[in-house]
Design an enzyme around this catalytic site. Structure first.
Site, PDB file in Angstrom:
ATOM      1  N   TYR A 151      21.325 -46.645 -48.756  1.00  0.00           N
ATOM      2  CA  TYR A 151      20.800 -46.887 -50.324  1.00  0.00           C
ATOM      3  C   TYR A 151      21.849 -46.515 -51.200  1.00  0.00           C
ATOM      4  CZ  TYR A 151      17.349 -47.127 -54.137  1.00  0.00           C
ATOM      5  OH  TYR A 151      16.594 -47.551 -55.298  1.00  0.00           O
ATOM      6  N   LYS A 155      23.497 -48.362 -54.030  1.00  0.00           N
ATOM      7  CA  LYS A 155      23.575 -48.078 -55.645  1.00  0.00           C
ATOM      8  C   LYS A 155      24.710 -47.388 -56.193  1.00  0.00           C
ATOM      9  CE  LYS A 155      19.588 -49.666 -55.843  1.00  0.00           C
ATOM     10  NZ  LYS A 155      19.314 -50.811 -56.735  1.00  0.00           N
TER      11      LYS A 155
END
Length: 246
Positions: A151, A155
């Site tokens: 993740y 990002k």
């Protein structure tokens, strides 16, 4: 600028609009005067959103990972603002990350986000009216954390994409920014936040001692989409209660 309706006259497309942050962005944009095109995979979520939002909002059932959807966006000359929100997360220790999780997050959080923004940018360039692209990033695009290796990677990629796009598209009067929230209480995070130890961990990392709500993110999106942010591009607006300031 009409301060009561700062998005009046604009068409705003929101991906992942069925729930959580995307839903709040769609509703807030409509309330700010925009014509909103809400995109999600689940018809029931879209119908519920339409019922609440009223006539300013249109729905489009689509899978944002499909080429057909990207082609549709490239030929749509009506979009003034893209809210690139669709994304997901799975918490796994780095030695436990499986290929299915890796591929899912890279496809939805990075590849699809890029292809959608590329398609919309092409349509904006062709029509020569400028526009705004807003990526929904995360505080995890600025820091690291356990069980979030994939993740965080996705990002951080979105944060880099935001800067590069802003530089390249400035000549076309297209502004590109990101909104980077802390943990937001949504259906995706509800299971985590039901765990008392996780909620306490979250609170301990946020100096303002408040878990974000989808509306907190939506208000930042409306600002970045509006003429009030006409000189704001290439930046990441952190809606994180001070978490990344530590």
């Amino acid at each position: 600028m009409d301060r009561a309706s700062p998005l009046n006259g604009l068409t705003v497309l929101v991906t992942g609009a069925g729930r959580g942050i995307g839903r709040a962005c769609a509703l807030s944009s409509a309330q700010a005067g925009a014509r909103v095109v809400a995109v999600a995979r689940t018809r029931r979520d879209l119908d519920d959103l339409k019922e609440e939002a009223g006539p300013r909002l249109e729905t489009r059932q689509a899978d944002v990972t499909e080429h057909a959807f990207w082609r549709e966006l490239e030929s749509d000359s009506s979009i003034d603002v893209l809210v690139n929100n669709a994304g997901t997360n799975r918490l796994q220790a780095i030695d436990e990350v499986d290929d299915a999780t890796l591929d899912l997050l890279l496809m939805l959080n990075v590849r699809s986000a890029f292809k959608i923004s590329q398609a919309v940018a092409r349509s904006m360039i062709a029509r020569r009216r400028g526009g705004a692209i807003i990526h929904i990033s995360s505080q995890m695009g600025h820091v690291g954390a356990a069980k979030r290796s994939v993740y965080c990677m996705t990002k951080h990629a979105i944060e880099g994409l935001t800067k590069a796009m802003a530089i390249e598209l400035a000549a076309h009067d297209i502004r590109v920014n990101a909104v980077a929230p802390t943990i937001v209480e949504t259906s995706m995070t509800a299971l985590f936040l039901q765990d008392a130890s996780y909620r306490q961990f979250a609170m301990d990392t946020i100096p303002l001692k408040r878990i974000a709500e989808p509306q907190d993110v939506a208000e930042a999106v409306v600002y970045l989409a509006s003429p009030a942010a006409r000189l704001v591009t290439g930046t990441s607006l952190k809606v994180d209660g001070g978490a990344t300031a530590q």
